[in-house]
Design a protein around this motif. Structure first.
Motif, PDB file in Angstrom:
ATOM      1  N   PRO A 125     -41.788 101.695   1.443  1.00 22.41           N
ATOM      2  CA  PRO A 125     -42.837 101.381   0.462  1.00 22.41           C
ATOM      3  C   PRO A 125     -44.129 100.857   1.072  1.00 22.41           C
ATOM      4  CG  PRO A 125     -41.196  99.633   0.515  1.00 22.41           C
ATOM      5  CD  PRO A 125     -40.690 100.722   1.430  1.00 22.41           C
ATOM      6  N   LEU A 126     -44.109 100.415   2.330  1.00 15.53           N
ATOM      7  CA  LEU A 126     -45.300  99.817   2.938  1.00 15.53           C
ATOM      8  C   LEU A 126     -46.079 100.789   3.811  1.00 15.53           C
ATOM      9  CD1 LEU A 126     -43.855  96.308   3.932  1.00 15.53           C
ATOM     10  CD2 LEU A 126     -45.058  96.970   1.844  1.00 15.53           C
ATOM     11  N   ALA A 127     -45.673 102.043   3.870  1.00 13.88           N
ATOM     12  CA  ALA A 127     -46.415 103.056   4.634  1.00 13.88           C
ATOM     13  C   ALA A 127     -47.774 103.290   3.979  1.00 13.88           C
ATOM     14  CB  ALA A 127     -45.617 104.355   4.683  1.00 13.88           C
ATOM     15  N   PRO A 128     -48.776 103.785   4.746  1.00 11.72           N
ATOM     16  CA  PRO A 128     -50.102 104.061   4.159  1.00 11.72           C
ATOM     17  C   PRO A 128     -50.009 104.891   2.887  1.00 11.72           C
ATOM     18  CG  PRO A 128     -50.187 104.310   6.533  1.00 11.72           C
ATOM     19  CD  PRO A 128     -48.740 104.070   6.187  1.00 11.72           C
ATOM     20  N   ILE A 129     -49.150 105.919   2.915  1.00 11.38           N
ATOM     21  CA  ILE A 129     -48.775 106.644   1.698  1.00 11.38           C
ATOM     22  C   ILE A 129     -47.278 106.402   1.521  1.00 11.38           C
ATOM     23  CG2 ILE A 129     -48.572 108.893   0.577  1.00 11.38           C
ATOM     24  CD1 ILE A 129     -50.952 109.838   2.152  1.00 11.38           C
ATOM     25  N   PRO A 130     -46.881 105.482   0.622  1.00 14.27           N
ATOM     26  CA  PRO A 130     -45.454 105.153   0.465  1.00 14.27           C
ATOM     27  C   PRO A 130     -44.611 106.406   0.206  1.00 14.27           C
ATOM     28  CG  PRO A 130     -46.830 103.634  -0.781  1.00 14.27           C
ATOM     29  CD  PRO A 130     -47.735 104.730  -0.307  1.00 14.27           C
ATOM     30  N   PHE A 131     -43.431 106.422   0.803  1.00 11.46           N
ATOM     31  CA  PHE A 131     -42.558 107.582   0.629  1.00 11.46           C
ATOM     32  C   PHE A 131     -41.109 107.164   0.777  1.00 11.46           C
ATOM     33  CE2 PHE A 131     -43.142 107.214   5.161  1.00 11.46           C
ATOM     34  CZ  PHE A 131     -41.967 107.653   5.729  1.00 11.46           C
ATOM     35  N   LEU A 132     -40.228 108.053   0.383  1.00 14.32           N
ATOM     36  CA  LEU A 132     -38.803 107.846   0.651  1.00 14.32           C
ATOM     37  C   LEU A 132     -38.266 109.057   1.388  1.00 14.32           C
ATOM     38  CD1 LEU A 132     -36.812 109.526  -1.594  1.00 14.32           C
ATOM     39  CD2 LEU A 132     -37.968 107.929  -3.106  1.00 14.32           C
ATOM     40  N   THR A 133     -37.308 108.826   2.248  1.00 13.27           N
ATOM     41  CA  THR A 133     -36.692 109.883   3.042  1.00 13.27           C
ATOM     42  C   THR A 133     -35.279 110.139   2.541  1.00 13.27           C
ATOM     43  OG1 THR A 133     -37.988 109.434   5.035  1.00 13.27           O
ATOM     44  CG2 THR A 133     -35.865 110.501   5.344  1.00 13.27           C
ATOM     45  N   VAL A 134     -34.964 111.398   2.369  1.00  9.63           N
ATOM     46  CA  VAL A 134     -33.618 111.807   1.936  1.00  9.63           C
ATOM     47  C   VAL A 134     -33.036 112.722   3.002  1.00  9.63           C
ATOM     48  CG1 VAL A 134     -32.297 113.010   0.167  1.00  9.63           C
ATOM     49  CG2 VAL A 134     -34.287 111.640  -0.498  1.00  9.63           C
ATOM     50  N   LYS A 135     -31.820 112.432   3.437  1.00  5.71           N
ATOM     51  CA  LYS A 135     -31.158 113.237   4.469  1.00  5.71           C
ATOM     52  C   LYS A 135     -29.882 113.843   3.918  1.00  5.71           C
ATOM     53  CE  LYS A 135     -32.908 110.661   8.485  1.00  5.71           C
ATOM     54  NZ  LYS A 135     -32.542 109.880   9.693  1.00  5.71           N
ATOM     55  N   GLU A 136     -29.711 115.128   4.143  1.00  4.80           N
ATOM     56  CA  GLU A 136     -28.469 115.812   3.790  1.00  4.80           C
ATOM     57  C   GLU A 136     -27.440 115.478   4.864  1.00  4.80           C
ATOM     58  OE1 GLU A 136     -25.624 118.854   2.611  1.00  4.80           O
ATOM     59  OE2 GLU A 136     -26.433 118.508   4.589  1.00  4.80           O
ATOM     60  N   LYS A 137     -26.311 114.894   4.468  1.00  2.55           N
ATOM     61  CA  LYS A 137     -25.390 114.292   5.424  1.00  2.55           C
ATOM     62  C   LYS A 137     -24.807 115.271   6.434  1.00  2.55           C
ATOM     63  CE  LYS A 137     -23.988 110.519   2.345  1.00  2.55           C
ATOM     64  NZ  LYS A 137     -22.857 109.883   1.624  1.00  2.55           N
ATOM     65  N   TYR A 138     -24.532 116.492   6.019  1.00  2.00           N
ATOM     66  CA  TYR A 138     -23.805 117.411   6.894  1.00  2.00           C
ATOM     67  C   TYR A 138     -24.722 118.279   7.749  1.00  2.00           C
ATOM     68  CZ  TYR A 138     -19.927 115.896   4.009  1.00  2.00           C
ATOM     69  OH  TYR A 138     -18.998 115.126   3.366  1.00  2.00           O
ATOM     70  N   SER A 139     -25.885 118.612   7.231  1.00  4.40           N
ATOM     71  CA  SER A 139     -26.803 119.468   7.989  1.00  4.40           C
ATOM     72  C   SER A 139     -27.893 118.686   8.700  1.00  4.40           C
ATOM     73  CB  SER A 139     -27.480 120.472   7.043  1.00  4.40           C
ATOM     74  OG  SER A 139     -28.331 119.798   6.134  1.00  4.40           O
ATOM     75  N   SER A 140     -28.085 117.400   8.311  1.00  2.00           N
ATOM     76  CA  SER A 140     -29.165 116.547   8.840  1.00  2.00           C
ATOM     77  C   SER A 140     -30.554 117.049   8.458  1.00  2.00           C
ATOM     78  CB  SER A 140     -29.069 116.422  10.377  1.00  2.00           C
ATOM     79  OG  SER A 140     -27.866 115.795  10.733  1.00  2.00           O
ATOM     80  N   ILE A 141     -30.622 117.964   7.500  1.00  2.00           N
ATOM     81  CA  ILE A 141     -31.926 118.386   6.979  1.00  2.00           C
ATOM     82  C   ILE A 141     -32.543 117.208   6.239  1.00  2.00           C
ATOM     83  CG2 ILE A 141     -33.086 119.886   5.301  1.00  2.00           C
ATOM     84  CD1 ILE A 141     -31.109 122.070   6.042  1.00  2.00           C
ATOM     85  N   GLN A 142     -33.838 116.990   6.486  1.00  2.00           N
ATOM     86  CA  GLN A 142     -34.506 115.799   5.983  1.00  2.00           C
ATOM     87  C   GLN A 142     -35.660 116.161   5.057  1.00  2.00           C
ATOM     88  OE1 GLN A 142     -35.058 112.499   8.772  1.00  2.00           O
ATOM     89  NE2 GLN A 142     -37.203 112.391   8.160  1.00  2.00           N
ATOM     90  N   PHE A 143     -35.847 115.312   4.027  1.00  2.00           N
ATOM     91  CA  PHE A 143     -36.939 115.484   3.065  1.00  2.00           C
ATOM     92  C   PHE A 143     -37.721 114.180   2.989  1.00  2.00           C
ATOM     93  CE2 PHE A 143     -33.311 118.014   1.875  1.00  2.00           C
ATOM     94  CZ  PHE A 143     -33.825 119.259   1.558  1.00  2.00           C
ATOM     95  N   ASN A 144     -39.044 114.269   3.008  1.00  2.00           N
ATOM     96  CA  ASN A 144     -39.898 113.117   2.745  1.00  2.00           C
ATOM     97  C   ASN A 144     -40.535 113.302   1.381  1.00  2.00           C
ATOM     98  OD1 ASN A 144     -39.321 111.923   5.164  1.00  2.00           O
ATOM     99  ND2 ASN A 144     -41.234 112.489   6.163  1.00  2.00           N
ATOM    100  N   ILE A 145     -40.355 112.320   0.511  1.00  2.00           N
ATOM    101  CA  ILE A 145     -40.830 112.430  -0.867  1.00  2.00           C
ATOM    102  C   ILE A 145     -41.900 111.378  -1.128  1.00  2.00           C
ATOM    103  CG2 ILE A 145     -40.163 112.429  -3.301  1.00  2.00           C
ATOM    104  CD1 ILE A 145     -37.301 113.008  -2.393  1.00  2.00           C
ATOM    105  N   SER A 146     -43.070 111.823  -1.511  1.00  2.00           N
ATOM    106  CA  SER A 146     -44.154 110.917  -1.887  1.00  2.00           C
ATOM    107  C   SER A 146     -44.469 111.107  -3.363  1.00  2.00           C
ATOM    108  CB  SER A 146     -45.400 111.190  -1.031  1.00  2.00           C
ATOM    109  OG  SER A 146     -45.825 112.537  -1.188  1.00  2.00           O
ATOM    110  N   VAL A 147     -45.309 110.231  -3.888  1.00  2.00           N
ATOM    111  CA  VAL A 147     -45.647 110.275  -5.307  1.00  2.00           C
ATOM    112  C   VAL A 147     -47.144 110.480  -5.483  1.00  2.00           C
ATOM    113  CG1 VAL A 147     -45.636 108.988  -7.482  1.00  2.00           C
ATOM    114  CG2 VAL A 147     -43.698 108.800  -5.917  1.00  2.00           C
ATOM    115  N   ASP A 148     -47.508 111.486  -6.283  1.00  2.38           N
ATOM    116  CA  ASP A 148     -48.897 111.742  -6.646  1.00  2.38           C
ATOM    117  C   ASP A 148     -49.788 112.026  -5.437  1.00  2.38           C
ATOM    118  OD1 ASP A 148     -49.693 112.160  -9.196  1.00  2.38           O
ATOM    119  OD2 ASP A 148     -50.726 110.260  -9.436  1.00  2.38           O
TER     120      ASP A 148
END
Length: 396
Positions: A125-148
């Motif tokens: 939440p404290l990043a210049p553009i706050p975001f959350l990271t989601v990782k798929e457990k088995y493939s390690s594919i990663q997503f960064n999700i920001s708002v607006d």
């Protein structure tokens, strides 16, 4: 000689491209996210993929960037003129992001469902553009999700437009992006420009450094023959977050060796039902363009001279950019310097990396060998310390 580079880049793109299973996981996650937003009764909000995964320069290892925003963002941009909507109407139609959706409330709503679907969720939440990271457990594919973060969606759309102009643009930019990532000179935290800045530099090179240009500038007016496409985006007053996002989206390119009667160099010809024809006399191969790009980057002034993708003329330095080593004006935000993270040390290292690579390519035109060559450039362990190590930074 450069035909070998062309082949190597083609193979590299095939080897690093997102595999079918990876495509499925990314698409499935985006659909899960949209479904969660719908079921959570967050009215009007949905997910947009942006960045390299949207415009096609991503590799199988890259993180997928997703923006959560209100669906009225696209309605407003595509159909509403700014003067047609009052402040009261805009407030009623587009909820306040801070009240309705932010990364912390979003993470709370998503965590339970996503963890059941084998995803881990982390919040920043404290990043210049706050975001959350989601990782798929088995493939390690990663997503960064920001708002607006809607301007980044527009930046991705513009890059997509440039990639579609000429079939050399994608492999050219892919090679540049791969090189700076391999040499670790694309990390803003370490005093370098981001990969996005290098993409803008690559487009600038194709427009304003190459003679004749490979592609037209989609923000420039074609003085000899103006754009005649009636629904061209340049004719609108589209704004996103208060910034103009209009540009020519009507250009179609014909190479001079593909047509019988070439028009004047660098101008638009008569518009047709599908857009405005732009004639390119540049017939260089991808390998030739990569060689010349590396030579251009080997000049110390390339990084240091202010640039803008809007024009070949150097932009005037703004007071807020005082002390910035590198200035590259953002394509939509005129006060935003996207190259601000580049330090004096970073600029010198970038120059040395490209000098070494260009020397290697001249002796032996093999892009693979350039990527695989051991590092010989002295790099700082920390940007804040006057302490150097040979090669990449230590993992300790």
């Amino acid at each position: 000689m450069t035909s070998a580079i062309d082949k190597e880049i083609d193979v590299m793109i095939r080897d690093l491209a997102v595999e079918p299973n990876g495509c499925y996981i990314r698409k499935d996650f985006t659909n899960i996210l949209k479904s969660i937003l719908l079921k959570s009764k967050i009215e009007g909000w949905t997910a947009f993929v942006y960045g390299s995964s949207a415009h096609g320069l991503a590799t199988k290892q890259d993180t997928t960037d997703i923006c959560i925003t209100n669906i009225y963002y696209t309605t407003k941009r595509q159909q509403q003129e700014p003067d047609d909507m009052t402040n009261e109407e805009e407030f009623d139609r587009i909820p306040d992001t801070n009240d309705v959706v932010n990364v912390e409330t979003l993470a709370h709503r998503l965590s339970t469902v996503l963890r059941k679907n084998y995803y881990d969720v982390f919040v920043f939440p404290l990043a210049p553009i706050p975001f959350l990271t989601v990782k798929e457990k088995y493939s390690s594919i990663q997503f960064n999700i920001s708002v607006d973060n809607t301007l980044d969606i527009e930046r991705s759309n513009l890059i997509t437009e440039y990639l579609a102009l000429d079939n050399r643009v994608k492999p050219f930019l892919f090679a540049l992006r791969r090189f700076v990532k391999r040499k670790e000179i694309n990390n803003e935290k370490n005093g370098y420009p981001s990969s996005y800045v290098y993409i803008m530099m690559g487009l600038y090179f194709l427009m304003f450094v190459q003679e004749p240009p490979v592609i037209p500038c989609l923000h420039a007016k074609q003085e000899n023959t103006p754009c005649r496409y009636p629904v061209c985006r340049s004719r609108t007053k589209e704004t996103v977050q208060g910034f103009g996002v209009s540009y020519h989206d009507c250009a179609n390119i014909d190479r001079v060796n593909e047509i019988d009667e070439p028009a004047e160099e660098g101008c638009c010809t008569t518009g047709n039902a599908y857009g405005t024809l732009w004639i390119s006399k540049n017939t260089k191969s991808v390998g030739d363009l990569v060689m010349e790009l590396f030579r251009w980057f080997s000049y110390s002034t390339t990084i240091l001279e202010p640039k803008s993708i809007h024009s070949h003329e150097a932009p005037v330095r703004r007071p807020e950019w005082e002390g910035h080593v590198m200035v590259f004006v953002d394509v939509f935000e005129p006060k935003f310097n996207i190259g601000a993270s580049c330090t004096a040390t970073g600029a010198k290292i970038i120059n040395k990396e490209f000098v070494n690579a260009y020397i290697m390519l001249k002796k032996n035109p093999s892009f693979d060998k350039v990527l695989q060559a051991p590092d010989t450039v002295l790099k700082p362990i920390s940007i804040k310390l006057d302490n150097y190590t040979r090669g990449r930074k230590s993992s300790k």
